[in-house]
Design a protein around this motif. Sequence first.
Motif, short mmCIF file in Angstrom:
data_model
loop_
_atom_site.label_atom_id
_atom_site.label_comp_id
_atom_site.label_asym_id
_atom_site.label_seq_id
_atom_site.Cartn_x
_atom_site.Cartn_y
_atom_site.Cartn_z
N GLY A 195 20.58 46.81 28.57
CA GLY A 195 19.71 45.70 28.95
C GLY A 195 18.28 46.03 28.51
N LEU A 196 17.43 45.02 28.50
CA LEU A 196 16.04 45.22 28.11
C LEU A 196 15.14 44.76 29.25
CD1 LEU A 196 16.16 43.71 24.49
CD2 LEU A 196 16.34 46.11 25.14
N ARG A 197 13.99 45.39 29.35
CA ARG A 197 13.04 45.05 30.40
C ARG A 197 11.64 44.98 29.81
NH1 ARG A 197 13.71 45.33 35.90
NH2 ARG A 197 12.88 43.39 36.57
N LEU A 198 10.92 43.95 30.14
CA LEU A 198 9.50 43.89 29.77
C LEU A 198 8.78 43.32 30.98
CD1 LEU A 198 8.04 42.73 26.38
CD2 LEU A 198 7.00 42.05 28.54
N ARG A 199 8.03 44.20 31.64
CA ARG A 199 7.36 43.78 32.88
C ARG A 199 5.91 44.21 32.80
NH1 ARG A 199 10.58 45.75 37.80
NH2 ARG A 199 10.26 47.64 36.64
N GLY A 200 5.01 43.24 32.73
CA GLY A 200 3.60 43.60 32.63
C GLY A 200 2.79 42.51 31.97
N ARG A 201 1.64 42.90 31.43
CA ARG A 201 0.78 41.92 30.79
C ARG A 201 0.28 42.47 29.46
NH1 ARG A 201 -3.74 40.18 34.31
NH2 ARG A 201 -2.34 40.53 36.05
N ALA A 202 -0.02 41.53 28.57
CA ALA A 202 -0.47 41.94 27.24
C ALA A 202 -1.84 41.32 26.98
CB ALA A 202 0.52 41.47 26.19
N ARG A 203 -2.67 42.07 26.31
CA ARG A 203 -4.01 41.60 25.97
C ARG A 203 -4.29 41.83 24.50
NH1 ARG A 203 -7.38 41.39 30.69
NH2 ARG A 203 -6.29 42.28 32.46
N VAL A 204 -5.14 40.96 23.99
CA VAL A 204 -5.73 41.21 22.68
C VAL A 204 -7.21 41.33 22.95
CG1 VAL A 204 -6.11 40.33 20.35
CG2 VAL A 204 -4.02 39.75 21.56
N GLY A 205 -7.76 42.52 22.76
CA GLY A 205 -9.14 42.77 23.16
C GLY A 205 -9.26 42.52 24.66
N ALA A 206 -10.24 41.69 25.06
CA ALA A 206 -10.44 41.42 26.49
C ALA A 206 -9.62 40.22 26.96
CB ALA A 206 -11.93 41.16 26.75
N GLN A 207 -8.94 39.54 26.03
CA GLN A 207 -8.24 38.29 26.39
C GLN A 207 -6.79 38.55 26.75
OE1 GLN A 207 -8.48 34.81 24.01
NE2 GLN A 207 -10.15 34.27 25.38
N THR A 208 -6.36 37.94 27.86
CA THR A 208 -4.95 38.03 28.24
C THR A 208 -4.11 37.18 27.31
OG1 THR A 208 -5.45 38.45 30.54
CG2 THR A 208 -3.28 37.55 30.07
N LEU A 209 -3.06 37.77 26.76
CA LEU A 209 -2.13 37.02 25.89
C LEU A 209 -1.00 36.46 26.75
CD1 LEU A 209 -1.21 38.35 22.43
CD2 LEU A 209 0.39 37.03 23.76
N PHE A 210 -0.45 37.29 27.61
CA PHE A 210 0.48 36.80 28.63
C PHE A 210 0.51 37.78 29.79
CE2 PHE A 210 3.44 39.12 25.76
CZ PHE A 210 3.91 40.07 26.65
N GLY A 211 0.95 37.24 30.91
CA GLY A 211 1.22 38.11 32.02
C GLY A 211 0.41 37.76 33.26
N PRO A 212 0.85 38.36 34.39
CA PRO A 212 1.95 39.30 34.47
C PRO A 212 3.30 38.58 34.36
CG PRO A 212 1.02 38.92 36.63
CD PRO A 212 0.17 38.15 35.66
N LEU A 213 4.21 39.17 33.58
CA LEU A 213 5.53 38.57 33.37
C LEU A 213 6.61 39.61 33.61
CD1 LEU A 213 5.23 36.53 30.05
CD2 LEU A 213 5.49 35.63 32.35
N ASP A 214 7.79 39.12 33.94
CA ASP A 214 8.93 40.01 34.16
C ASP A 214 10.12 39.44 33.40
OD1 ASP A 214 10.85 41.72 35.04
OD2 ASP A 214 10.37 41.52 37.18
N LEU A 215 10.40 40.03 32.25
CA LEU A 215 11.51 39.56 31.40
C LEU A 215 12.64 40.57 31.49
CD1 LEU A 215 12.60 37.80 28.92
CD2 LEU A 215 11.58 39.55 27.49
N ALA A 216 13.82 40.09 31.88
CA ALA A 216 15.01 40.97 31.89
C ALA A 216 16.03 40.34 30.95
CB ALA A 216 15.57 41.07 33.30
#
Length: 288
Positions: free
Chosen positions: A40-61
């Motif tokens: 299985g795969l897990r992606l839990r957290g947030r992503a940023r480009v520089g100071a800008q939030t790209l997504f998150g907080p998200l929990d993808l299973a």
Amino acid sequence: MPRAWPGPYGQRAGVDRTDPPCILRPENGPVGPDRRAPPGLRLRGRARVGAQTLFGPLDLAVAPGRWTCLLGPSGVGKSTFLHLLAGIADGISFAGDLGAADGAPLAGRVALMAQADMLLPWLTARDNLLIGARLRGETPDTRAAEAMLERVGLSGMAARKPRALSGGQRQRVALARTLIEDRPVVLLDEPFSALDIATRVRMQDLAAALLRGRTILHVTHDPAEAARLGDHILLLTHRGLTELAPPRAPAPRPPDAPETLEATGALTRHLLACECQPAAAPSAEGLT
Ligand SMILES: Nc1ncnc2c1ncn2[C@@H]1O[C@H](COP(=O)(O)OP(=O)(O)OP(=O)(O)O)[C@@H](O)[C@H]1O
């Protein structure tokens, strides 16, 4: 006794596909996760480009051994999910957990078919399929590459360079290159988007047959494709992730079956509805 791994293509003549020697087996010491078993795969957290939030907080299973489709508006971050999981998200800073649910590294277990075909222009279609094996120092299996090109409907085009192929043909070379990698985890970014409807259905059927039992995360803009192929269907919007019900019939479903068409309609309505919602503005504080 090493366990044979037949791969999705059956046994190839002269190729012994036993587990690689790096796997820890009882006779070698402690038992680790089987690196050939689709995790299985897990992606839990947030992503940023520089100071800008790209997504998150998200929990993808992503469920092991299942086909998960990910839909959502343009620019919401779907490709970034795949790039993060594949370890190629340059310029993105991610805070959280991501990787395989079995705890073992994903490196070496993932094949990514990116949105752009990424074919090397100076190589033939055949050599583009063999590039992974060459980079790993393995003996390239030319016959397997040609057989795979035939399966994607490109027999007779193995010696052509990408510039002599149409957009849909190049996309099929990229699909063939992904399939021949024979990985337990496969990340697909709009893999059929350049294909006419008949070729698209054939390629969907081929991918579904060859990747059965693998862990698939498949980004698509096509609700009909998700309704055909998804064991699980996720919708990513600026407001977060939502799981939507797939048709009950096992995938791949006939494209014109009433249940597939009904699910296509329902997914289309969800996508249109999220287009109508105002996007939460990206901010340094993150989306809620
Ligand atoms: N390396 C990067 N540097 C700066 N911005 C980036 C980078 N990678 C992605 N982005 C931005 O992140 C956002 C999400 O991009 P992404 O490609 O993940 O979207 P997507 O949902 O896959 O879109 P589409 O459906 O149009 O392919 C976009 O606004 C994009 O411009």
